[in-house]
Design a protein around this motif. Sequence first.
Motif, mmCIF file in Angstrom:
data_model
loop_
_atom_site.group_PDB
_atom_site.id
_atom_site.type_symbol
_atom_site.label_atom_id
_atom_site.label_comp_id
_atom_site.label_asym_id
_atom_site.label_seq_id
_atom_site.Cartn_x
_atom_site.Cartn_y
_atom_site.Cartn_z
ATOM 1 N N LYS A 307 -15.166 10.484 -6.631
ATOM 2 C CA LYS A 307 -13.746 10.464 -6.999
ATOM 3 C C LYS A 307 -12.873 10.467 -5.750
ATOM 4 C CE LYS A 307 -10.333 12.787 -9.938
ATOM 5 N NZ LYS A 307 -10.087 13.894 -10.907
ATOM 6 N N GLN A 308 -13.252 11.272 -4.767
ATOM 7 C CA GLN A 308 -12.501 11.320 -3.510
ATOM 8 C C GLN A 308 -12.625 9.994 -2.752
ATOM 9 O OE1 GLN A 308 -14.483 14.740 -1.871
ATOM 10 N NE2 GLN A 308 -12.827 16.151 -2.454
ATOM 11 N N TYR A 393 -17.115 7.445 -11.482
ATOM 12 C CA TYR A 393 -16.275 7.101 -10.336
ATOM 13 C C TYR A 393 -17.059 6.264 -9.333
ATOM 14 C CZ TYR A 393 -12.620 10.237 -12.002
ATOM 15 O OH TYR A 393 -11.627 10.818 -12.747
ATOM 16 N N LYS A 394 -18.362 6.438 -9.277
ATOM 17 C CA LYS A 394 -19.177 5.603 -8.400
ATOM 18 C C LYS A 394 -19.107 4.147 -8.849
ATOM 19 C CE LYS A 394 -23.878 4.937 -6.599
ATOM 20 N NZ LYS A 394 -25.269 5.435 -6.557
ATOM 21 N N ARG A 395 -19.160 3.917 -10.149
ATOM 22 C CA ARG A 395 -19.074 2.560 -10.666
ATOM 23 C C ARG A 395 -17.722 1.940 -10.310
ATOM 24 N NH1 ARG A 395 -19.575 0.894 -17.048
ATOM 25 N NH2 ARG A 395 -17.574 1.950 -17.082
ATOM 26 N N MET A 396 -16.665 2.748 -10.303
ATOM 27 C CA MET A 396 -15.344 2.264 -9.900
ATOM 28 C C MET A 396 -15.345 1.871 -8.425
ATOM 29 S SD MET A 396 -12.767 4.919 -11.793
ATOM 30 C CE MET A 396 -12.545 4.949 -13.575
ATOM 31 N N CYS A 397 -15.980 2.681 -7.581
ATOM 32 C CA CYS A 397 -16.064 2.375 -6.149
ATOM 33 C C CYS A 397 -16.787 1.047 -5.926
ATOM 34 C CB CYS A 397 -16.789 3.501 -5.405
ATOM 35 S SG CYS A 397 -15.868 5.057 -5.311
ATOM 36 N N ILE A 398 -17.885 0.860 -6.639
ATOM 37 C CA ILE A 398 -18.652 -0.383 -6.509
ATOM 38 C C ILE A 398 -17.808 -1.575 -6.944
ATOM 39 C CG2 ILE A 398 -20.627 -1.651 -7.445
ATOM 40 C CD1 ILE A 398 -22.164 0.965 -7.504
ATOM 41 N N THR A 399 -17.031 -1.402 -8.002
ATOM 42 C CA THR A 399 -16.165 -2.472 -8.489
ATOM 43 C C THR A 399 -15.200 -2.926 -7.397
ATOM 44 O OG1 THR A 399 -16.308 -1.710 -10.779
ATOM 45 C CG2 THR A 399 -14.414 -3.070 -10.207
ATOM 46 N N ILE A 400 -14.606 -1.971 -6.689
ATOM 47 C CA ILE A 400 -13.675 -2.317 -5.608
ATOM 48 C C ILE A 400 -14.412 -3.007 -4.469
ATOM 49 C CG2 ILE A 400 -12.211 -1.350 -3.789
ATOM 50 C CD1 ILE A 400 -11.312 0.772 -5.740
#
Length: 433
Positions: A307-308, A393-400
């Motif tokens: 998340k951070q 949130y890890k999946r969100m990071c990968i998306t970016i």
Amino acid sequence: MSSKTYLDIDVYEATQRRLKYIFDEFDNVLVAFSGGKDSGVLLNLTYQYAKKHGQLNKVGMYFLDYEAQYQATIKYVQQMFDELKEIKHYWLCLPNSVPSATSMTTGTWIPWEKSKKDIWVRKMPKEKYVINEDNVPWDYKPATSDYQAQEDFTKWFSSKHGKTAALIGIRTDESYDRFRAIKSNHKVNSYGDKEWLVSKDSETVNAYPIYDWSVKDIWVCNGKEAFKYNKIYDLYYQAGMKINEMRVASPFLSEGLSDLHYYQVIEPDTWAKMLGRVNGVNFAGIYGKTTAMGWKNIKLPKGMTWKQYLKFLLKTLPEQTRKDYQKIFKTSIEFWDKKGGVLDDETIQELQDAGIPLEIKGKTNYKTNKKAVAFHDYPDDAPVKKFRTVPSYKRMCITIMKNDHTAKYMGFARTKAQEEKRRKAIEKYKNIL
């Protein structure tokens, strides 16, 4: 969701039966030809059937040219256009909006854009069957999405020539999304009782005659029937690429970034032109197979939660890009908190074993054996086999990090509003020039 049903015939015979139905049912049979292995087999099978039964007058083919493509692909496409002389030909060179995962600032690029003519990767072909921005016969607007442009073209074709089946070489074993699209029991535009036919309007139907083929079936058919195919696959094979990894479509899609560097080896001249044509190509070519492009094994910076890390990544983006991602991520958090998504029992058990709190909501309105699951506390990570199906949130990071501007990795699709907004922005920019 329907499950697989195995018949007492092989996929070749099943396709022959589907082709018979198509030729009996429709006035025209229009094949979408990409120059790839699947559409190549479908085109050859269709031509073979039509010639055998004296129905070549019904057949047409079209190629959507993405400008930045292997010369080997263009050579193969041209060969098929030249040899299949008895059928209708259409070669589309249009300034469509095409997804691109190479840039952090934009999720699309536009091939054949007039203002970029001096840096086009290739010269536009000049054959009489080429359709470009200057002679397009239907109501076309620059920056239309490539998928919409193809649909508009097939509808124009059927309005001119009569009831048409547009044949598309999609195989469901390539992705779950493709399997779901064809096998879903919730399609509102099915054609008759044929799950592999989808109506687009009263005169136009998309057909998927080889949807149940495997990649092995494709190459067995090429061998047994001595069909011509794109020789780029021979070079891929010599380079050690697995047959299920070989792609020839638009090179800047997120699915193709891991193979983008092959352009540099196989066709260095094409690669050199691509570097100056599309933003971020060099970075994607170098890092496409590394954690820099956001693969699942990306490592979390020391001392941070996912998340951070997400907040850090968002701060590095341009303002509008950041807002677009934030809107998508907010939608995901609210969806999984209030409505919940469906997961299979194995994934649910993996999450429970990992101590991740979730609410099993039970049965859903969908025809599936999966259970509806809600996450009131959005997970930081999801240590499960089917990682992409679980929010985190890890999946969100990968998306970016994949430059996945439409969050396809998370299961999102671009909305019509997003498409219209992008089209208007590009038109406005072109008018300023």
